[in-house]
Scaffold this motif. Structure first.
Motif, PDB file in Angstrom:
ATOM      1  N   SER A   5       0.103  -3.681  -6.013  1.00 31.74           N
ATOM      2  CA  SER A   5       0.212  -2.341  -5.454  1.00 31.74           C
ATOM      3  C   SER A   5      -1.180  -1.749  -5.312  1.00 31.74           C
ATOM      4  O   SER A   5      -1.969  -1.756  -6.260  1.00 31.74           O
ATOM      5  N   THR A   6      -1.506  -1.258  -4.108  1.00 33.07           N
ATOM      6  CA  THR A   6      -2.770  -0.555  -3.907  1.00 33.07           C
ATOM      7  C   THR A   6      -2.448   0.888  -3.526  1.00 33.07           C
ATOM      8  O   THR A   6      -1.725   1.137  -2.575  1.00 33.07           O
ATOM      9  N   ALA A   7      -2.955   1.827  -4.330  1.00 29.05           N
ATOM     10  CA  ALA A   7      -2.673   3.252  -4.121  1.00 29.05           C
ATOM     11  C   ALA A   7      -1.173   3.500  -4.020  1.00 29.05           C
ATOM     12  O   ALA A   7      -0.702   4.297  -3.201  1.00 29.05           O
ATOM     13  N   GLY A   8      -0.413   2.827  -4.860  1.00 27.92           N
ATOM     14  CA  GLY A   8       1.047   2.933  -4.808  1.00 27.92           C
ATOM     15  C   GLY A   8       1.558   4.261  -5.336  1.00 27.92           C
ATOM     16  O   GLY A   8       1.094   4.760  -6.352  1.00 27.92           O
ATOM     17  N   THR A   9       2.535   4.819  -4.656  1.00 28.48           N
ATOM     18  CA  THR A   9       3.147   6.085  -5.083  1.00 28.48           C
ATOM     19  C   THR A   9       4.275   5.795  -6.075  1.00 28.48           C
ATOM     20  O   THR A   9       5.408   6.257  -5.907  1.00 28.48           O
TER      21      THR A   9
ATOM     22  N   HIS B  40       0.841  -1.200   0.000  1.00 26.06           N
ATOM     23  CA  HIS B  40       0.000   0.000   0.000  1.00 26.06           C
ATOM     24  C   HIS B  40       0.873   1.244   0.000  1.00 26.06           C
ATOM     25  O   HIS B  40       1.900   1.300   0.676  1.00 26.06           O
ATOM     26  N   SER B  41       0.473   2.218  -0.810  1.00 25.50           N
ATOM     27  CA  SER B  41       1.068   3.548  -0.792  1.00 25.50           C
ATOM     28  C   SER B  41       2.591   3.503  -0.986  1.00 25.50           C
ATOM     29  O   SER B  41       3.080   2.923  -1.943  1.00 25.50           O
ATOM     30  N   MET B  42       3.359   4.080  -0.047  1.00 25.79           N
ATOM     31  CA  MET B  42       4.815   4.107  -0.191  1.00 25.79           C
ATOM     32  C   MET B  42       5.432   2.719  -0.131  1.00 25.79           C
ATOM     33  O   MET B  42       6.583   2.518  -0.557  1.00 25.79           O
ATOM     34  N   GLY B  43       4.678   1.734   0.367  1.00 28.40           N
ATOM     35  CA  GLY B  43       5.181   0.371   0.371  1.00 28.40           C
ATOM     36  C   GLY B  43       5.531  -0.122  -1.014  1.00 28.40           C
ATOM     37  O   GLY B  43       6.342  -1.046  -1.173  1.00 28.40           O
ATOM     38  N   ALA B  44       4.929   0.504  -2.021  1.00 26.22           N
ATOM     39  CA  ALA B  44       5.251   0.134  -3.401  1.00 26.22           C
ATOM     40  C   ALA B  44       6.693   0.475  -3.746  1.00 26.22           C
ATOM     41  O   ALA B  44       7.322  -0.224  -4.557  1.00 26.22           O
ATOM     42  N   LEU B  45       7.226   1.528  -3.131  1.00 28.83           N
ATOM     43  CA  LEU B  45       8.583   1.969  -3.490  1.00 28.83           C
ATOM     44  C   LEU B  45       9.650   1.032  -2.918  1.00 28.83           C
ATOM     45  O   LEU B  45      10.544   0.591  -3.637  1.00 28.83           O
TER      46      LEU B  45
END
Length: 226
Positions: A130-134, A105-110
């Protein structure tokens, strides 16, 4: 052996074979299912996955197949990626599986994508969600970019993002998916979540914080990694 004994044996064998054929086959999916590792985002923790963990359990997953973890989200995403690498290896050792599925989720994508691209993660990950990935940064990171390394890396145009997104955004034989909302208040622009080479899925108007709690999104994620 008499004819009557041989005949009875033949009939018994036929009945036994019929019974065996009528038994339902063992579900191959359950035996081949990958453990799931959940990665939270900025200003969050492993508890952000409580709803989805409960959903997975309700759908037949066991606690030994679901792994959450917390990390220092203020650190560089490269540092968090190294910790994720250790977490994945721990899960593989604990479960005996050869690969995991990553749900982030979110910054976890990076940090997760850094692990996949730079730390050999593609050898140990089957599905990446990725959910709501930045994935390409967000301007809202400006409020904290002066305070946290991770935020500075998440700002559009940062050297971290430039390197992460150079070349192939979806490396290896991993199956990639990105779920994004058209009214995500934390992602500016919303299209930052899209990944080249991934299955990109618009889920309608779902807030950023609900993207990894929403049951409709969960069902799509569950089916993708099945």
């Amino acid at each position: 052996m008499t004819r009557r004994t041989r005949t009875a044996g033949t009939v018994f064998a036929a009945v036994l074979a019929s019974l065996l054929l009528s038994l339902p086959a063992s579900p191959a999916h359950a035996a081949a299912r990958n453990p799931v590792v959940f990665v939270h985002g900025l200003s969050s923790s492993s508890s952000s996955w409580d709803d989805w963990v409960a959903d997975f359990r309700a759908d037949g997953y066991t606690s030994s197949e679901l792994f959450t973890w917390s990390y220092d989200w203020g650190e560089s995403n490269a540092t968090s990626a190294q910790q994720l690498s250790a977490k994945v290896q721990s899960v593989l050792s604990q479960t005996g599986a050869s690969k995991v599925d990553l749900v982030v989720h979110s910054m976890g994508a990076l940090n997760s994508r850094y692990y996949l691209k730079n730390l050999g993660g593609t050898s140990y990950v089957d599905d990446f969600v990725s959910t709501a990935g930045t994935n390409h940064g967000t301007t809202t990171a400006g409020w904290c970019s002066w305070l946290y390394t991770s935020c500075a890396e998440m700002y559009p145009g940062s050297s971290f993002l430039t390197a992460l997104n150079s070349g192939d955004e979806t490396p290896g034989s991993v199956s990639y998916a990105s779920y994004w909302s058209n009214c995500d208040e934390a992602l500016d622009p919303d299209s930052t979540a899209l990944l080249s080479g991934a299955t990109n899925v618009g889920v309608g108007c779902v807030s950023h914080d609900l993207m990894n709690n929403d049951h409709g999104v969960y069902e799509q994620v569950r089916d993708f990694i099945a």
